[in-house]
Design a protein around this motif. Structure first.
Motif, PDB file in Angstrom:
ATOM      1  N   ALA A 162     -10.186  50.493  31.779  1.00  0.00           N
ATOM      2  CA  ALA A 162     -10.022  51.964  31.527  1.00  0.00           C
ATOM      3  C   ALA A 162      -8.678  51.947  30.833  1.00  0.00           C
ATOM      4  O   ALA A 162      -8.335  52.806  30.101  1.00  0.00           O
ATOM      5  CB  ALA A 162     -10.110  52.791  32.772  1.00  0.00           C
ATOM      6  N   GLY A 163      -7.403  51.145  31.411  1.00  0.00           N
ATOM      7  CA  GLY A 163      -6.143  51.268  31.087  1.00  0.00           C
ATOM      8  C   GLY A 163      -6.121  50.704  29.327  1.00  0.00           C
ATOM      9  O   GLY A 163      -5.489  51.325  28.667  1.00  0.00           O
ATOM     10  N   ASN A 164      -6.922  49.717  28.966  1.00  0.00           N
ATOM     11  CA  ASN A 164      -6.848  49.316  27.877  1.00  0.00           C
ATOM     12  C   ASN A 164      -7.458  50.210  26.965  1.00  0.00           C
ATOM     13  O   ASN A 164      -6.934  50.572  25.823  1.00  0.00           O
ATOM     14  CB  ASN A 164      -7.623  47.989  27.824  1.00  0.00           C
ATOM     15  CG  ASN A 164      -7.095  46.768  28.311  1.00  0.00           C
ATOM     16  OD1 ASN A 164      -5.662  46.851  28.537  1.00  0.00           O
ATOM     17  ND2 ASN A 164      -7.571  45.670  28.740  1.00  0.00           N
ATOM     18  N   ARG A 165      -8.468  50.952  27.162  1.00  0.00           N
ATOM     19  CA  ARG A 165      -8.868  51.901  26.418  1.00  0.00           C
ATOM     20  C   ARG A 165      -8.251  53.177  26.312  1.00  0.00           C
ATOM     21  O   ARG A 165      -8.037  53.838  25.176  1.00  0.00           O
ATOM     22  CB  ARG A 165     -10.263  52.452  27.228  1.00  0.00           C
ATOM     23  CG  ARG A 165     -11.437  51.578  27.089  1.00  0.00           C
ATOM     24  CD  ARG A 165     -12.820  52.203  27.300  1.00  0.00           C
ATOM     25  NE  ARG A 165     -13.978  51.208  27.431  1.00  0.00           N
ATOM     26  CZ  ARG A 165     -14.890  50.923  28.084  1.00  0.00           C
ATOM     27  NH1 ARG A 165     -15.134  51.662  29.221  1.00  0.00           N
ATOM     28  NH2 ARG A 165     -15.771  49.907  27.687  1.00  0.00           N
ATOM     29  N   ALA A 166      -7.476  53.620  27.203  1.00  0.00           N
ATOM     30  CA  ALA A 166      -6.535  54.714  27.114  1.00  0.00           C
ATOM     31  C   ALA A 166      -5.418  54.312  26.171  1.00  0.00           C
ATOM     32  O   ALA A 166      -4.915  55.084  25.312  1.00  0.00           O
ATOM     33  CB  ALA A 166      -5.737  54.913  28.574  1.00  0.00           C
ATOM     34  N   ARG A 167      -4.748  52.934  26.271  1.00  0.00           N
ATOM     35  CA  ARG A 167      -3.651  52.621  25.464  1.00  0.00           C
ATOM     36  C   ARG A 167      -4.084  52.657  24.010  1.00  0.00           C
ATOM     37  O   ARG A 167      -3.446  53.105  23.018  1.00  0.00           O
ATOM     38  CB  ARG A 167      -3.241  51.170  25.873  1.00  0.00           C
ATOM     39  CG  ARG A 167      -1.925  50.645  25.240  1.00  0.00           C
ATOM     40  CD  ARG A 167      -1.413  49.567  25.910  1.00  0.00           C
ATOM     41  NE  ARG A 167      -2.401  48.468  26.136  1.00  0.00           N
ATOM     42  CZ  ARG A 167      -2.927  48.155  27.482  1.00  0.00           C
ATOM     43  NH1 ARG A 167      -2.362  48.760  28.588  1.00  0.00           N
ATOM     44  NH2 ARG A 167      -3.630  47.333  27.460  1.00  0.00           N
ATOM     45  N   ASN A 168      -5.436  52.010  23.817  1.00  0.00           N
ATOM     46  CA  ASN A 168      -5.876  52.006  22.261  1.00  0.00           C
ATOM     47  C   ASN A 168      -5.938  53.259  21.778  1.00  0.00           C
ATOM     48  O   ASN A 168      -5.622  53.530  20.624  1.00  0.00           O
ATOM     49  CB  ASN A 168      -7.295  51.194  22.477  1.00  0.00           C
ATOM     50  CG  ASN A 168      -6.812  49.793  22.555  1.00  0.00           C
ATOM     51  OD1 ASN A 168      -5.788  49.027  22.392  1.00  0.00           O
ATOM     52  ND2 ASN A 168      -7.915  48.984  23.018  1.00  0.00           N
ATOM     53  N   ALA A 169      -6.707  54.337  22.662  1.00  0.00           N
ATOM     54  CA  ALA A 169      -6.757  55.535  22.027  1.00  0.00           C
ATOM     55  C   ALA A 169      -5.483  56.275  21.737  1.00  0.00           C
ATOM     56  O   ALA A 169      -5.279  56.903  20.721  1.00  0.00           O
ATOM     57  CB  ALA A 169      -7.394  56.537  23.243  1.00  0.00           C
ATOM     58  N   ARG A 170      -4.330  56.084  22.441  1.00  0.00           N
ATOM     59  CA  ARG A 170      -3.134  56.496  22.123  1.00  0.00           C
ATOM     60  C   ARG A 170      -2.487  56.178  20.884  1.00  0.00           C
ATOM     61  O   ARG A 170      -2.207  56.514  20.092  1.00  0.00           O
ATOM     62  CB  ARG A 170      -2.080  56.486  23.341  1.00  0.00           C
ATOM     63  CG  ARG A 170      -2.044  57.229  24.789  1.00  0.00           C
ATOM     64  CD  ARG A 170      -0.979  57.044  25.954  1.00  0.00           C
ATOM     65  NE  ARG A 170      -0.957  55.901  25.953  1.00  0.00           N
ATOM     66  CZ  ARG A 170      -1.236  55.040  27.055  1.00  0.00           C
ATOM     67  NH1 ARG A 170      -2.147  55.599  27.620  1.00  0.00           N
ATOM     68  NH2 ARG A 170      -0.963  53.867  27.266  1.00  0.00           N
ATOM     69  N   HIS A 171      -2.707  54.828  20.697  1.00  0.00           N
ATOM     70  CA  HIS A 171      -2.309  54.182  19.444  1.00  0.00           C
ATOM     71  C   HIS A 171      -3.078  54.894  18.205  1.00  0.00           C
ATOM     72  O   HIS A 171      -2.564  55.151  17.140  1.00  0.00           O
ATOM     73  CB  HIS A 171      -2.496  52.352  19.489  1.00  0.00           C
ATOM     74  CG  HIS A 171      -2.254  51.684  18.525  1.00  0.00           C
ATOM     75  ND1 HIS A 171      -3.061  51.430  17.451  1.00  0.00           N
ATOM     76  CD2 HIS A 171      -1.213  51.474  17.846  1.00  0.00           C
ATOM     77  CE1 HIS A 171      -2.644  50.677  16.586  1.00  0.00           C
ATOM     78  NE2 HIS A 171      -1.246  50.530  16.573  1.00  0.00           N
TER      79      HIS A 171
END
Length: 114
Positions: free
Chosen positions: A25-34
Motif C-alpha cells: 500500500a505504501g509503494n502504491r501511494a508513493r507511486n501515485a504521488r509521483h
C-alpha cells in the motif's frame, strides 16, 4: 532449506522475499504521488512524430541491445529530462525489449539518482 520469515515494521510476520500488505500500500501511494506530479507522455515529447521516428528506428535496429530479443522500446541512453536536442539525438537511442527496459535500464537509472 527455506529462509525464515521476517517481521514487518507494522508487526506482521511476512514470508521471506515477500512484501507486507502495508508495504504494498505504501509503494502504491508513493507511486501515485509521483505520477500525479509527472507530465503526460505527450507533454514529455512522445507524440505522433516520436511514434513515426520510433517505428523507423526499430525497423533498422530490430534486436535488443542487452539480450538480442526482438526490440519493442527505443530507450534514451542518457535520460533527456526535457532536453529536445538530447531527446531527438539518434546517437542517444538504443533498442531494448520491454523486459530489459523495465528491469535492467530502470534499475540502472534508479542507482544513478541516489
Amino acid at each position: 532449506m527455506p529462509r525464515p520469515p521476517h517481521l514487518c515494521s507494522c508487526g506482521k510476520l511476512v514470508p521471506h522475499g515477500a512484501l507486507c500488505a502495508c508495504q504494498i500500500a505504501g509503494n502504491r501511494a508513493r507511486n501515485a504521488r509521483h505520477d500525479a506530479k509527472r507530465p503526460t507522455a505527450r507533454q514529455r515529447g512522445y507524440n505522433a512524430e516520436w511514434e513515426k521516428a520510433r517505428k523507423a528506428f526499430l525497423t533498422c535496429h530490430p534486436h535488443c541491445t542487452l539480450c538480442r530479443a526482438p526490440a519493442t522500446v527505443v530507450d534514451h541512453i542518457i535520460p533527456h529530462k526535457g532536453d529536445d536536442a538530447l531527446f531527438w539525438n539518434r546517437q542517444n537511442w538504443q533498442p531494448l525489449c520491454k523486459p530489459c527496459h523495465d528491469r535492467h535500464k530502470q534499475r540502472q537509472e534508479r542507482s544513478h539518482v541516489r
